[in-house]
Design a protein around this motif. Structure first.
Motif, PDB file in Angstrom:
ATOM      1  N   ALA A  95       0.974  -1.313   0.123  1.00 32.39           N
ATOM      2  CA  ALA A  95      -0.063  -0.002   0.147  1.00 32.39           C
ATOM      3  C   ALA A  95       0.890   1.331  -0.025  1.00 32.39           C
ATOM      4  O   ALA A  95       0.584   2.259  -0.756  1.00 32.39           O
ATOM      5  CB  ALA A  95      -0.998  -0.130   1.277  1.00 32.39           C
ATOM      6  N   ALA A  96       1.955   1.235   0.831  1.00 36.53           N
ATOM      7  CA  ALA A  96       2.808   2.467   0.822  1.00 36.53           C
ATOM      8  C   ALA A  96       3.432   2.808  -0.484  1.00 36.53           C
ATOM      9  O   ALA A  96       3.717   3.788  -1.009  1.00 36.53           O
ATOM     10  CB  ALA A  96       3.993   2.274   1.869  1.00 36.53           C
ATOM     11  N   THR A 109       4.890  11.826   5.219  1.00 36.48           N
ATOM     12  CA  THR A 109       5.003  10.778   6.282  1.00 36.48           C
ATOM     13  C   THR A 109       3.846   9.833   6.475  1.00 36.48           C
ATOM     14  O   THR A 109       2.737  10.109   5.887  1.00 36.48           O
ATOM     15  CB  THR A 109       5.225  11.589   7.489  1.00 36.48           C
ATOM     16  N   ILE A 110       4.027   8.869   7.135  1.00 34.47           N
ATOM     17  CA  ILE A 110       2.774   7.967   7.447  1.00 34.47           C
ATOM     18  C   ILE A 110       1.704   8.515   8.159  1.00 34.47           C
ATOM     19  O   ILE A 110       0.419   8.489   7.964  1.00 34.47           O
ATOM     20  CB  ILE A 110       3.119   6.665   7.983  1.00 34.47           C
ATOM     21  N   THR A 163      -2.285   4.077   2.869  1.00 35.85           N
ATOM     22  CA  THR A 163      -1.974   3.357   3.933  1.00 35.85           C
ATOM     23  C   THR A 163      -3.101   2.737   5.230  1.00 35.85           C
ATOM     24  O   THR A 163      -2.974   1.949   5.843  1.00 35.85           O
ATOM     25  CB  THR A 163      -0.649   3.752   4.752  1.00 35.85           C
ATOM     26  N   ALA A 164      -4.113   3.662   4.996  1.00 30.17           N
ATOM     27  CA  ALA A 164      -5.084   3.621   6.182  1.00 30.17           C
ATOM     28  C   ALA A 164      -5.739   2.215   5.775  1.00 30.17           C
ATOM     29  O   ALA A 164      -6.015   1.494   7.039  1.00 30.17           O
ATOM     30  CB  ALA A 164      -6.107   4.711   6.167  1.00 30.17           C
ATOM     31  N   PRO A 165      -6.234   1.870   4.680  1.00 33.06           N
ATOM     32  CA  PRO A 165      -6.926   0.365   4.870  1.00 33.06           C
ATOM     33  C   PRO A 165      -6.156  -0.700   5.107  1.00 33.06           C
ATOM     34  O   PRO A 165      -6.499  -1.450   5.697  1.00 33.06           O
ATOM     35  CB  PRO A 165      -7.283   0.314   3.307  1.00 33.06           C
ATOM     36  N   PRO A 267     -11.955   4.152   5.500  1.00 36.73           N
ATOM     37  CA  PRO A 267     -11.828   2.906   4.971  1.00 36.73           C
ATOM     38  C   PRO A 267     -12.795   1.861   5.261  1.00 36.73           C
ATOM     39  O   PRO A 267     -12.964   1.906   6.346  1.00 36.73           O
ATOM     40  CB  PRO A 267     -10.254   2.518   6.065  1.00 36.73           C
ATOM     41  N   TRP A 268     -13.102   1.332   4.384  1.00 39.71           N
ATOM     42  CA  TRP A 268     -14.431   0.641   4.371  1.00 39.71           C
ATOM     43  C   TRP A 268     -14.252  -0.988   4.586  1.00 39.71           C
ATOM     44  O   TRP A 268     -13.900  -1.639   3.722  1.00 39.71           O
ATOM     45  CB  TRP A 268     -15.211   0.842   3.162  1.00 39.71           C
TER      46      TRP A 268
END
Ligand SMILES: Cc1cc2nc3c(=O)[nH]c(=O)nc-3n(C[C@H](O)[C@H](O)[C@H](O)COP(=O)(O)OP(=O)(O)OC[C@H]3O[C@@H](n4cnc5c(N)ncnc54)[C@H](O)[C@@H]3O)c2cc1C
Ligand code: SF4
Length: 325
Positions: A95-96, A109-110, A163-165, A267-268
């Motif tokens: 993802a990143a 940044t993350i 990155t969130a999901p 994010p689902w």
């Protein structure tokens, strides 16, 4: 043009929290989203508080129980390339690596990636829409091809982070410091949908800073992946994406996290797909049922119904790929 602001560079977390207490102050990490929000007048700020001297927020460390701690100022490139992230949490490394362009991944940044503002073009433009305190949503009957198919209520943004999901799929915890001390929030509860509060995207309060993100130790039999479909093979946000973290016992899925990106204001988690595949072998029949279940409750707008087939096909392909590892 970016309006004038004061710029401060505190050298301690305590100092940064103090500086951020004034209501017109904003935190600055890589600046890749912050500066365009100031330029486009998404919000104003009289004081920008740089976090860049806070070395303790930079880096990736193993935790005592076999998990990982990722400092909020760790760049997206460092996250994508870290050997332990790649080996144990491929979903996060992939993802990143899918975020934006190499330059943006080197600078962003993350922590900033989790807090970036939505990309709805009305919101980023001069429109005083509902999310900005206005009276209507311009996307509802306007140009809504990149908007959500789940969870839209009054506002139809999609959460823009890749990155969130992945972090939701991994059951990560976000650690926060603020004027009232420290707190930890499961990332699944970090985002706020429009039905709850249309004017905010996260639970962060004024003056709060994300310090780090904790990943639990990967359970035995974990296989994970992130897949993103975008309009072009250059930097672009997800039209549709899926983060998978599946635990296998032999060929059977014993626990599943299926999280969609480009789908909803947050994010689902597709609990429908999780339900179909948990306790089952991923054979052709189960995979087709999972693809159908993923989109069963979708509510597309006038111009984004194409996302239904996209999600369905992508989930089928990704489940098939993970089943073969
Ligand atoms: C052209 C372009 C393409 C992009 N494509 C993608 C993409 O495909 N996928 C994707 O996921 N993202 C994409 N992005 C977004 C990009 O990844 C983010 O801009 C970046 O991750 C933000 O990180 P930053 O460190 O620069 O944050 P900043 O710009 O410094 O901050 C962003 C926001 O987070 C807040 N913030 C930052 N750090 C903290 C913290 N530690 N605690 C509390 N608040 C904090 C800031 O106050 C600000 O509101 C794209 C951006 C651009 C400009
Ligand atoms: S989708 Fe949300 S951000 Fe976009 S115009 Fe509508 S209310 Fe505003």
């Amino acid at each position: 043009m970016i309006p004038n602001f004061n710029y401060v560079r505190p050298t301690s977390l305590k100092g940064a929290v103090r500086q951020l207490q004034s209501p017109d102050a904003r935190a600055h990490a890589g600046g890749t989203d912050l500066l365009s929000c100031l330029r486009d007048q998404v919000f104003g700020a009289e004081k920008i508080v740089s976090l860049r001297k806070l070395r303790e927020l930079r880096g990736i460390w193993q935790t005592g129980d076999g998990g990982l701690r990722i400092g909020a100022l760790t760049t997206i490139t460092q996250t994508a390339e870290h050997p332990l992230v790649r080996e144990r949490y491929p979903v996060l490394a992939q993802a990143a690596a899918e975020v934006a362009s190499p330059q943006l991944r080197n600078q962003g940044t993350i922590g900033g990636n989790l807090c970036q503002k939505p990309r709805c073009w009305y919101y980023r433009g001069e429109f005083q829409c509902l999310r900005k305190g206005g009276r209507i949503c311009y996307a509802l009957h306007g140009e809504n091809q990149f908007h959500c198919i789940f969870g839209g209520k009054g506002c139809f943004i999609v959460n823009p982070s890749d990155t969130a999901p992945a972090l939701v799929a991994l059951d990560a915890v976000v650690r926060i410091i603020g004027p009232n001390g420290k707190r930890s929030v499961a990332i699944n509860n970090f985002y706020v949908g429009p039905a709850k509060d249309i004017t905010r995207e996260t639970v962060l309060e004024q003056g709060e800073i994300i310090t780090d993100i904790i990943l639990p130790a990967p359970p035995a039999g974990l296989r994970s992946s992130y897949r993103k479909v975008r309009g072009r093979q250059a930097w672009d946000f997800a039209l549709a994406g899926v983060a998978l973290a599946l635990q296998f016992n032999g060929s059977k899925v014993t626990r599943a996290r299926v999280v969609l990106s480009g789908a909803a204001p947050v994010p689902w988690r597709s609990k429908e797909v999780e339900k179909v595949i948990t306790g089952r072998e991923l054979d052709g029949r189960v995979i087709i049922s999972a693809g159908r279940a993923a989109v069963d409750k979708a509510r597309p707008l006038k111009k984004n119904a194409y996302k239904i087939g996209l999600f369905q096909g992508m989930i089928e392909e990704e489940l098939e790929a993970l089943a073969k590892i």
